[in-house]
Design a protein around this motif. Structure first.
Motif, PDB file in Angstrom:
ATOM      1  N   ILE A   1      36.475  37.092 -21.969  1.00 36.47           N
ATOM      2  CA  ILE A   1      37.377  37.418 -23.072  1.00 36.47           C
ATOM      3  C   ILE A   1      38.197  36.187 -23.447  1.00 36.47           C
ATOM      4  O   ILE A   1      38.334  35.841 -24.624  1.00 36.47           O
ATOM      5  CB  ILE A   1      38.293  38.597 -22.694  1.00 36.47           C
ATOM      6  CG1 ILE A   1      37.485  39.881 -22.604  1.00 36.47           C
ATOM      7  CG2 ILE A   1      39.420  38.755 -23.708  1.00 36.47           C
ATOM      8  CD1 ILE A   1      38.255  41.047 -22.007  1.00 36.47           C
TER       9      ILE A   1
ATOM     10  N   MET B   1      36.149  33.491 -25.185  1.00 38.46           N
ATOM     11  CA  MET B   1      35.916  33.652 -26.619  1.00 38.46           C
ATOM     12  C   MET B   1      36.979  32.918 -27.427  1.00 38.46           C
ATOM     13  O   MET B   1      36.818  32.700 -28.626  1.00 38.46           O
ATOM     14  CB  MET B   1      35.895  35.127 -27.002  1.00 38.46           C
ATOM     15  CG  MET B   1      34.669  35.852 -26.524  1.00 38.46           C
ATOM     16  SD  MET B   1      34.526  37.546 -27.118  1.00 38.46           S
ATOM     17  CE  MET B   1      36.032  38.302 -26.596  1.00 38.46           C
TER      18      MET B   1
ATOM     19  N   TYR C   1      42.477  38.773 -34.434  1.00 36.32           N
ATOM     20  CA  TYR C   1      41.518  38.601 -33.346  1.00 36.32           C
ATOM     21  C   TYR C   1      42.222  38.180 -32.051  1.00 36.32           C
ATOM     22  O   TYR C   1      41.894  38.661 -30.968  1.00 36.32           O
ATOM     23  CB  TYR C   1      40.468  37.576 -33.762  1.00 36.32           C
ATOM     24  CG  TYR C   1      39.299  37.490 -32.837  1.00 36.32           C
ATOM     25  CD1 TYR C   1      38.436  38.560 -32.688  1.00 36.32           C
ATOM     26  CD2 TYR C   1      39.048  36.335 -32.118  1.00 36.32           C
ATOM     27  CE1 TYR C   1      37.357  38.489 -31.835  1.00 36.32           C
ATOM     28  CE2 TYR C   1      37.972  36.252 -31.262  1.00 36.32           C
ATOM     29  CZ  TYR C   1      37.129  37.328 -31.130  1.00 36.32           C
ATOM     30  OH  TYR C   1      36.063  37.251 -30.279  1.00 36.32           O
TER      31      TYR C   1
ATOM     32  N   THR D   1      42.191  40.268 -28.502  1.00 32.42           N
ATOM     33  CA  THR D   1      41.694  39.679 -27.256  1.00 32.42           C
ATOM     34  C   THR D   1      42.796  39.553 -26.212  1.00 32.42           C
ATOM     35  O   THR D   1      42.527  39.683 -25.017  1.00 32.42           O
ATOM     36  CB  THR D   1      41.048  38.302 -27.494  1.00 32.42           C
ATOM     37  OG1 THR D   1      41.990  37.441 -28.136  1.00 32.42           O
ATOM     38  CG2 THR D   1      39.794  38.424 -28.330  1.00 32.42           C
ATOM     39  N   THR D   2      44.028  39.326 -26.648  1.00 36.81           N
ATOM     40  CA  THR D   2      45.138  39.250 -25.702  1.00 36.81           C
ATOM     41  C   THR D   2      45.384  40.608 -25.056  1.00 36.81           C
ATOM     42  O   THR D   2      45.569  40.699 -23.841  1.00 36.81           O
ATOM     43  CB  THR D   2      46.410  38.758 -26.410  1.00 36.81           C
ATOM     44  OG1 THR D   2      46.152  37.472 -26.979  1.00 36.81           O
ATOM     45  CG2 THR D   2      47.572  38.646 -25.451  1.00 36.81           C
TER      46      THR D   2
ATOM     47  N   ALA E   1      42.625  41.354 -22.643  1.00 41.23           N
ATOM     48  CA  ALA E   1      42.701  40.567 -21.413  1.00 41.23           C
ATOM     49  C   ALA E   1      43.710  41.135 -20.418  1.00 41.23           C
ATOM     50  O   ALA E   1      43.655  40.825 -19.228  1.00 41.23           O
ATOM     51  CB  ALA E   1      43.054  39.119 -21.738  1.00 41.23           C
TER      52      ALA E   1
END
Length: 172
Positions: free
Chosen positions: A67, A70, A96, A100-101, A104
């Motif tokens: 992750i 990316m 995005y 993703t944060t 994660a």
């Protein structure tokens, strides 16, 4: 309940906003490549040294850093958007990056429950840096939109001044 996201005018209190965003994009690319490389090496070493069965920790670490890995593509997008001052690409980066944060955080919590503190520390550092970059990019988007709005107001006022016809003038 409303929450106001702070607007910042400078990156790290000294660098102008757009060059600071570009600098963070370069740093994030370097850190992302290094962390993914280290993860692949350590994961492969753990797989071969313990057993031939992949452990849960190895799989979760792989998911977490995938992750975060990316982020390389994500930060190339930030780099291009920073140089071009493209508001739509900066917004896309923010959406995005936020997703993703948040994604994660799940494997990070799992690693914390397994007491893998080194991996958790690295992941939290990357997540914190990502949150700071999100705030910087949001501030840049607000700044670019304000400048665009000012420019359109100035052009509209010039347009109205050029067309303004006095009441005394007759066309007959």
């Amino acid at each position: 309940m409303q929450m106001k996201v702070p607007d910042v005018n400078r990156c790290c209190f000294c660098i102008p906003l757009r060059p600071g965003i570009i600098l963070f994009a370069y740093l994030n690319i370097i850190f992302s490549v290094l962390s993914v490389t280290c993860l692949v090496i350590t994961t492969e070493l753990q797989k071969t040294s313990i057993t031939h069965d992949p452990s849960v920790e190895v799989m979760i670490s792989t998911v977490l850093f995938s992750i975060l890995g990316m982020g390389v593509i994500l930060n190339f997008l930030l780099l291009i958007a920073g140089y071009q001052k493209d508001v739509s690409m900066l917004r896309l980066y923010n959406y995005y990056a936020l997703v993703t944060t948040l994604a994660a955080l799940v494997p990070t919590c799992f690693l914390f429950s397994r007491k893998m503190f080194t991996e958790v520390f690295v992941a939290l550092f990357v997540i914190a840096m990502q949150c700071y970059v999100i705030v910087l990019v949001r501030s840049e988007v607000v700044k670019l939109e304000e400048n665009k709005l000012k420019n359109t107001e100035v052009s509209h006022s010039r347009f109205h001044n050029c067309i303004d016809i006095s009441d005394r003038v007759t066309l007959v």
